[in-house]
Design a protein around this motif. Structure first.
Motif, PDB file in Angstrom:
ATOM      1  N   ALA A 205       0.844  -1.196   0.000  1.00  0.00           N
ATOM      2  CA  ALA A 205       0.000   0.000   0.000  1.00  0.00           C
ATOM      3  C   ALA A 205       0.879   1.246   0.000  1.00  0.00           C
ATOM      4  O   ALA A 205       1.857   1.336   0.736  1.00  0.00           O
ATOM      5  CB  ALA A 205      -0.905   0.006   1.226  1.00  0.00           C
ATOM      6  N   GLY A 206       0.540   2.171  -0.863  1.00  0.00           N
ATOM      7  CA  GLY A 206       1.255   3.445  -0.890  1.00  0.00           C
ATOM      8  C   GLY A 206       2.431   3.476  -1.850  1.00  0.00           C
ATOM      9  O   GLY A 206       3.031   4.527  -2.082  1.00  0.00           O
ATOM     10  N   ARG A 207       2.773   2.327  -2.414  1.00  0.00           N
ATOM     11  CA  ARG A 207       3.892   2.300  -3.356  1.00  0.00           C
ATOM     12  C   ARG A 207       3.396   2.394  -4.794  1.00  0.00           C
ATOM     13  O   ARG A 207       2.297   1.983  -5.098  1.00  0.00           O
ATOM     14  CB  ARG A 207       4.668   0.989  -3.197  1.00  0.00           C
TER      15      ARG A 207
ATOM     16  N   THR B 165      -2.714  -6.809 -14.947  1.00  0.00           N
ATOM     17  CA  THR B 165      -4.108  -6.907 -14.534  1.00  0.00           C
ATOM     18  C   THR B 165      -4.113  -6.914 -13.020  1.00  0.00           C
ATOM     19  O   THR B 165      -3.401  -7.702 -12.387  1.00  0.00           O
ATOM     20  CB  THR B 165      -4.755  -8.196 -15.065  1.00  0.00           C
ATOM     21  N   LEU B 166      -4.885  -6.028 -12.443  1.00  0.00           N
ATOM     22  CA  LEU B 166      -4.970  -5.988 -10.987  1.00  0.00           C
ATOM     23  C   LEU B 166      -5.746  -7.208 -10.532  1.00  0.00           C
ATOM     24  O   LEU B 166      -6.876  -7.436 -10.977  1.00  0.00           O
ATOM     25  CB  LEU B 166      -5.660  -4.691 -10.550  1.00  0.00           C
ATOM     26  N   TYR B 167      -5.111  -8.000  -9.669  1.00  0.00           N
ATOM     27  CA  TYR B 167      -5.751  -9.239  -9.234  1.00  0.00           C
ATOM     28  C   TYR B 167      -6.445  -9.059  -7.889  1.00  0.00           C
ATOM     29  O   TYR B 167      -7.545  -9.554  -7.670  1.00  0.00           O
ATOM     30  CB  TYR B 167      -4.703 -10.343  -9.138  1.00  0.00           C
ATOM     31  N   ALA B 168      -5.783  -8.355  -7.012  1.00  0.00           N
ATOM     32  CA  ALA B 168      -6.373  -8.124  -5.688  1.00  0.00           C
ATOM     33  C   ALA B 168      -5.924  -6.772  -5.166  1.00  0.00           C
ATOM     34  O   ALA B 168      -4.791  -6.357  -5.389  1.00  0.00           O
ATOM     35  CB  ALA B 168      -5.958  -9.228  -4.724  1.00  0.00           C
ATOM     36  N   GLY B 169      -6.807  -6.079  -4.488  1.00  0.00           N
ATOM     37  CA  GLY B 169      -6.467  -4.790  -3.893  1.00  0.00           C
ATOM     38  C   GLY B 169      -7.036  -3.623  -4.680  1.00  0.00           C
ATOM     39  O   GLY B 169      -7.664  -3.789  -5.721  1.00  0.00           O
ATOM     40  N   TRP B 170      -6.796  -2.444  -4.136  1.00  0.00           N
ATOM     41  CA  TRP B 170      -7.216  -1.205  -4.791  1.00  0.00           C
ATOM     42  C   TRP B 170      -5.993  -0.430  -5.239  1.00  0.00           C
ATOM     43  O   TRP B 170      -4.960  -0.447  -4.572  1.00  0.00           O
ATOM     44  CB  TRP B 170      -7.973  -0.301  -3.816  1.00  0.00           C
ATOM     45  N   ALA B 171      -6.128   0.278  -6.338  1.00  0.00           N
ATOM     46  CA  ALA B 171      -5.049   1.146  -6.783  1.00  0.00           C
ATOM     47  C   ALA B 171      -5.674   2.383  -7.419  1.00  0.00           C
ATOM     48  O   ALA B 171      -6.899   2.488  -7.515  1.00  0.00           O
ATOM     49  CB  ALA B 171      -4.151   0.423  -7.782  1.00  0.00           C
ATOM     50  N   PHE B 172      -4.853   3.320  -7.815  1.00  0.00           N
ATOM     51  CA  PHE B 172      -5.389   4.475  -8.532  1.00  0.00           C
ATOM     52  C   PHE B 172      -4.342   5.045  -9.463  1.00  0.00           C
ATOM     53  O   PHE B 172      -3.144   4.910  -9.234  1.00  0.00           O
ATOM     54  CB  PHE B 172      -5.883   5.556  -7.561  1.00  0.00           C
ATOM     55  N   ARG B 173      -4.818   5.640 -10.519  1.00  0.00           N
ATOM     56  CA  ARG B 173      -3.964   6.272 -11.504  1.00  0.00           C
ATOM     57  C   ARG B 173      -3.989   7.768 -11.238  1.00  0.00           C
ATOM     58  O   ARG B 173      -5.030   8.319 -10.878  1.00  0.00           O
ATOM     59  CB  ARG B 173      -4.490   5.967 -12.905  1.00  0.00           C
ATOM     60  N   TYR B 174      -2.856   8.427 -11.388  1.00  0.00           N
ATOM     61  CA  TYR B 174      -2.803   9.848 -11.046  1.00  0.00           C
ATOM     62  C   TYR B 174      -1.791  10.594 -11.904  1.00  0.00           C
ATOM     63  O   TYR B 174      -0.926   9.991 -12.546  1.00  0.00           O
ATOM     64  CB  TYR B 174      -2.426  10.012  -9.566  1.00  0.00           C
TER      65      TYR B 174
ATOM     66  N   VAL C  95       0.695   4.999 -11.364  1.00  0.00           N
ATOM     67  CA  VAL C  95      -0.313   4.130 -10.755  1.00  0.00           C
ATOM     68  C   VAL C  95       0.206   3.715  -9.392  1.00  0.00           C
ATOM     69  O   VAL C  95       1.336   3.245  -9.272  1.00  0.00           O
ATOM     70  CB  VAL C  95      -0.578   2.879 -11.613  1.00  0.00           C
ATOM     71  N   GLN C  96      -0.594   3.930  -8.378  1.00  0.00           N
ATOM     72  CA  GLN C  96      -0.156   3.644  -7.021  1.00  0.00           C
ATOM     73  C   GLN C  96      -1.120   2.667  -6.356  1.00  0.00           C
ATOM     74  O   GLN C  96      -2.331   2.734  -6.569  1.00  0.00           O
ATOM     75  CB  GLN C  96      -0.102   4.956  -6.224  1.00  0.00           C
ATOM     76  N   ALA C  97      -0.568   1.793  -5.562  1.00  0.00           N
ATOM     77  CA  ALA C  97      -1.400   0.855  -4.816  1.00  0.00           C
ATOM     78  C   ALA C  97      -1.989   1.569  -3.610  1.00  0.00           C
ATOM     79  O   ALA C  97      -1.278   2.214  -2.855  1.00  0.00           O
ATOM     80  CB  ALA C  97      -0.566  -0.342  -4.364  1.00  0.00           C
ATOM     81  N   ALA C  98      -3.292   1.458  -3.440  1.00  0.00           N
ATOM     82  CA  ALA C  98      -3.945   2.087  -2.287  1.00  0.00           C
ATOM     83  C   ALA C  98      -3.988   1.108  -1.118  1.00  0.00           C
ATOM     84  O   ALA C  98      -3.998   1.510   0.039  1.00  0.00           O
ATOM     85  CB  ALA C  98      -5.354   2.526  -2.650  1.00  0.00           C
ATOM     86  N   THR C  99      -4.024  -0.158  -1.452  1.00  0.00           N
ATOM     87  CA  THR C  99      -3.885  -1.217  -0.450  1.00  0.00           C
ATOM     88  C   THR C  99      -2.753  -2.117  -0.931  1.00  0.00           C
ATOM     89  O   THR C  99      -2.279  -1.960  -2.046  1.00  0.00           O
ATOM     90  CB  THR C  99      -5.152  -2.075  -0.357  1.00  0.00           C
ATOM     91  N   ASP C 100      -2.352  -3.057  -0.118  1.00  0.00           N
ATOM     92  CA  ASP C 100      -1.461  -4.079  -0.651  1.00  0.00           C
ATOM     93  C   ASP C 100      -2.158  -4.679  -1.856  1.00  0.00           C
ATOM     94  O   ASP C 100      -3.357  -4.935  -1.814  1.00  0.00           O
ATOM     95  CB  ASP C 100      -1.203  -5.169   0.397  1.00  0.00           C
ATOM     96  N   ALA C 101      -1.405  -4.862  -2.918  1.00  0.00           N
ATOM     97  CA  ALA C 101      -2.044  -5.289  -4.155  1.00  0.00           C
ATOM     98  C   ALA C 101      -1.265  -6.420  -4.813  1.00  0.00           C
ATOM     99  O   ALA C 101      -0.056  -6.565  -4.621  1.00  0.00           O
ATOM    100  CB  ALA C 101      -2.162  -4.114  -5.121  1.00  0.00           C
ATOM    101  N   VAL C 102      -1.973  -7.225  -5.561  1.00  0.00           N
ATOM    102  CA  VAL C 102      -1.372  -8.303  -6.331  1.00  0.00           C
ATOM    103  C   VAL C 102      -1.730  -8.102  -7.787  1.00  0.00           C
ATOM    104  O   VAL C 102      -2.887  -7.829  -8.107  1.00  0.00           O
ATOM    105  CB  VAL C 102      -1.873  -9.685  -5.864  1.00  0.00           C
TER     106      VAL C 102
END
Lengths: 254, 254
Positions: free
Chosen positions: A51-53, A67-76, A110-117
């Motif tokens: 998260a946060g990276r 492809t985002l498999y798990a978690g939330w992310a956002f583009r900025y 693109v940043q992960a908002a939670t831990d992401a896979v």
DNA sequence: CGGTAGATTGAGAGTCCTCAAGCTCTGTGG
DNA sequence: CCACAGAGCTTGAGGACTCTCAATCTACCG
């Protein structure tokens, strides 16, 4: 603040795409065995991002699509003095990095908002995909056009909706999207965003976002607690935002 | 206000795509003879739309996709109380209606800003295109991703730039795009937009747009006269907008 | 020559922003 | 077990940017 992703051997994504948890939901359109095998062959690894990276840096270019498999992310995107605009939020099943591939020099991070896979695909495999499996190419276009539709709505939001309407819009929109991919439990969805995230997505200041959020909460329209969001009066939110859900459809998954 | 398009037998678009004026410029990437023939076969007519009329209605759905051949247009969305947001401007070579095809119910309208000529393709020919000519499918994705990049920038603009920065951004951006497709003469480009258009694109009010435009003009940065735009100090505009041109590349043309 | 669309300007109001301070919660270290 | 620091949330106050209202002006047209 945000550093490059750390590739980690992940156990959260199954060995073969056949076992993909996402494909077992009814949120995504089915693919043939041949297509699935091709996707599996194309996949060049799974990465895990804290998260946060940053998954994709705003500065550097990537040679990967995810492809985002798990978690939330956002583009900025950010201006040189630090003002940040969140372009769009990303949920499981969303394609990450397609813009970068075709970027005319323009860039977004693109940043992960939670831990992401995420499942990684080589960018130059995209052409192979179009050539060998036109239907998957079609799907990619589908996904691109769908994201564009969301950006259209976001533009209408930041350009023409006032603060109250913007916040109502965001709550509705994220709720709906999370629900679509079954990220809903007991009528609540995970909501791992800080008010700063919301502000950056809506083009508002942090303070004003807070006051607006408070107001909607006092009006009994929603509740955010322990990182979870519940809509207490979706109808009222819809009217405020002037935004009405369309029935969710199945979308392609790469 | 805006009515449906009036299909007219047009003389501005040559009989065969081989003679296409656009393809003779170096703005677009070359295609093979086979691809060109396929595009020509796919084309189901040419329509002409008067300035101010809708090419695609915000309400109804279309069964067509267009390539803008001549003229300016813009894509927009409106709220139910009439507030309008211009999502993006369209120039010759741009694909029109791809979003609609994949719209998840969401809609946007497309309106001609000048008299415009468009080549029409059946929407359901798109799949055929992907299957028979993957490279053209790839091109379509290219175009979709490129438009998305523009929307990203527009979102940053409406979300995080102030009025002065927004106007500077718009002038630079439109100038650059028009220049790319050779719509430039004596250092000026056609600029058929009213201040209301600019306001709607930037999420500003008409009055404030006017005042901002005036200020930039008084500062000697630009000049709009007789429907033409000249940038007198692009460098200053770039610094104000915090936006720096990337070299233009060839883009696909359908 | 009236009528309309678009541009321009002034004035006052309002939304939203910045600055500043206090609060809650959590994790860390003594 | 408590002090402390840090991140995020909350609230108040004043100011700035942008909006709405209203009037004027110009260009163009029948």
């Amino acid at each position: 603040m945000a550093s490059p992703p750390i590739p980690i051997q992940s156990e959260t994504c199954p060995a073969h795409c056949r076992q993909c948890r996402l494909r077992k939901t009814d949120a995504f359109s089915p693919v043939t065995d041949g297509e699935l095998e091709f996707i599996y062959q194309l996949r060049k690894g799974v990465i895990q991002v804290e998260a946060g990276r940053d998954i994709i840096s705003e500065q550097k270019s990537t040679d990967k699509i995810y492809t985002l498999y798990a978690g939330w992310a956002f583009r900025y995107k950010t201006l040189s003095d630090g003002r940040r605009q969140i372009i769009n939020f990303l949920l499981p099943g969303d394609l990450v990095g397609l813009q970068e591939k075709f970027a005319d020099g323009a860039t977004s991070g693109v940043q992960a908002a939670t831990d992401a896979v995420l499942c990684a695909f080589p960018q130059d495999g995209l052409w192979e995909l179009f050539r060998n499996h036109p239907s998957l190419g079609y799907d990619v276009t589908w996904l691109a056009a769908r994201e564009e539709n969301m950006l259209d709505e976001n533009l209408l939001t930041t350009g023409r909706r006032n603060a109250t309407e913007r916040v109502a819009m965001l709550l509705l929109h994220l709720f709906r999207r999370a629900k679509r991919v079954s990220l809903i439990q007991d009528g609540e969805i995970d909501f791992p965003f800080s008010q700063q995230h919301i502000a950056d997505a809506l083009g508002l200041s942090l303070v004003h976002t807070n006051k607006t959020l408070r107001r909607l909460h006092r009006m009994g329209l929603h509740e955010i607690r322990d990182g979870r969001l519940r809509l207490l009066n979706p109808k009222a939110l819809q009217e405020i935002a002037d935004y009405y859900d369309k029935p969710a459809r199945q979308v392609p998954l790469l």
